[in-house]
Design an enzyme around this catalytic site. Structure first.
Site, PDB file in Angstrom:
ATOM      1  N   HIS A  98       0.845  -1.186   0.000  1.00 11.57           N
ATOM      2  CA  HIS A  98       0.000   0.000   0.000  1.00 11.57           C
ATOM      3  C   HIS A  98       0.882   1.237   0.000  1.00 11.57           C
ATOM      4  O   HIS A  98       2.079   1.175   0.300  1.00 11.57           O
ATOM      5  CB  HIS A  98      -0.980   0.006   1.185  1.00 11.57           C
ATOM      6  N   HIS A 116     -17.636  -2.490  24.698  1.00 12.02           N
ATOM      7  CA  HIS A 116     -16.346  -2.579  25.380  1.00 12.02           C
ATOM      8  C   HIS A 116     -16.315  -3.830  26.238  1.00 12.02           C
ATOM      9  O   HIS A 116     -17.315  -4.183  26.894  1.00 12.02           O
ATOM     10  CB  HIS A 116     -16.114  -1.342  26.244  1.00 12.02           C
ATOM     11  N   HIS A 130      -8.235  -4.174  30.570  1.00 16.33           N
ATOM     12  CA  HIS A 130      -9.019  -3.767  29.398  1.00 16.33           C
ATOM     13  C   HIS A 130      -8.203  -2.799  28.549  1.00 16.33           C
ATOM     14  O   HIS A 130      -7.114  -2.359  28.925  1.00 16.33           O
ATOM     15  CB  HIS A 130     -10.358  -3.152  29.818  1.00 16.33           C
ATOM     16  N   ASP A 190       0.200  -0.181  10.720  1.00 13.51           N
ATOM     17  CA  ASP A 190       0.907  -0.985   9.715  1.00 13.51           C
ATOM     18  C   ASP A 190       1.590  -2.178  10.378  1.00 13.51           C
ATOM     19  O   ASP A 190       1.497  -3.313   9.909  1.00 13.51           O
ATOM     20  CB  ASP A 190       1.972  -0.147   9.001  1.00 13.51           C
ATOM     21  N   CYS A 210      -9.944  -3.879  22.633  1.00 14.77           N
ATOM     22  CA  CYS A 210     -10.420  -4.450  23.895  1.00 14.77           C
ATOM     23  C   CYS A 210     -10.686  -5.948  23.772  1.00 14.77           C
ATOM     24  O   CYS A 210     -10.362  -6.719  24.690  1.00 14.77           O
ATOM     25  CB  CYS A 210     -11.646  -3.697  24.407  1.00 14.77           C
TER      26      CYS A 210
END
Length: 247
Positions: free
Chosen positions: A69, A193, A205, A82, A127
């Site tokens: 890309h 979440h 988390h 990336d 998460c």
């Protein structure tokens, strides 16, 4: 990259500028070919996405050995996304800056970032990934990797509510146990979440746009909890997506 492949990649990049170009390197009969792909991302200036259908069509033609890309009006330095997507794809990534014209290649290292302090990259390090990796590292359980596009919670999809049973969880109402999943609703109409209870009154988390961390489970997090779920069996299934999305 072979000069013939680079030339094809460069011509495709020029034709797509100022949007991001994206393509695949395919090995067909022991010869590498550059296959230009359509960028189906919503924001084509800063992102690219190769559809699952086009990726599958490329697989039918030969072995995919690289993902390409461009970075319009930017350097070829890989972004954090990336790097994360390169790891997730298990393939080399080739980034061409334009109009600068510099090519940079990165390869997956196979390293999983630590559970605490990892950067947020939706769909790769988010998460749900944090919960998945905790289960794999701590319980040696592989949870399914459901497809999730950035911003899914702004639509009608209920990613967690529709899929927690498919991942081997059931809803519970008793005292928290280590490994319980905590499903929350954070500034959204959807349950968007997830956290995992790690003991001592704390959850692990990874909130959108922040580093993953442990927090005391109470106050804000408890008020926004909508469901507690508990894993009841190891299905050892790994459902993944071929869609590739990148900043």
């Amino acid at each position: 990259m072979h000069p013939i492949l680079l030339h094809a990649f460069k011509q495709h990049t020029i034709s797509c500028y100022p949007n991001e170009a994206c393509g695949l390197i395919i090995n067909i009969g022991n010869k590498a070919h550059y296959m230009p792909c359509n960028n189906v991302a919503v924001n084509k200036v800063d992102q690219f996405e190769i559809s699952a259908q086009e990726y599958a069509a490329a697989e039918d033609r030969g072995d995919i050995i690289g993902i390409c890309h461009s970075h319009p009006n930017a350097t070829s330095k890989p972004s954090q996304r990336d790097i994360a997507m390169c790891e997730a794809s298990f393939l080399p990534w080739h980034i061409l800056s334009w109009p600068e014209g510099d090519l940079r290649s990165i390869v997956p290292t196979g390293e999983v970032p630590p559970l605490i302090g990892r950067p947020f990259v939706h769909g790769v390090w988010d998460c749900y990934s944090c919960v998945r990796d905790w289960y794999k590292e701590t319980k040696h359980i592989t949870l399914p990797n459901f497809e999730r596009k950035d911003g899914w919670w702004e639509g009608e999809e209920e990613l967690y509510l529709d899929n927690f049973t498919k991942a081997g969880f059931i809803q519970v109402h008793d005292q928290l146990k280590i490994g319980d999943g905590i499903l929350m609703q954070i500034q959204s109409k959807r349950v968007n979440h997830a956290a995992v209870y790690v003991g001592d009154g704390k959850v692990l988390h990874h909130l959108y746009g922040r580093l993953s961390r442990n927090d005391v489970y109470g106050g804000y997090w408890q008020r926004n909890t909508r469901m507690i779920v508990r894993h009841v069996g190891n299905k050892n299934c790994d459902i993944s997506t071929k869609n590739l999305c990148q900043d």
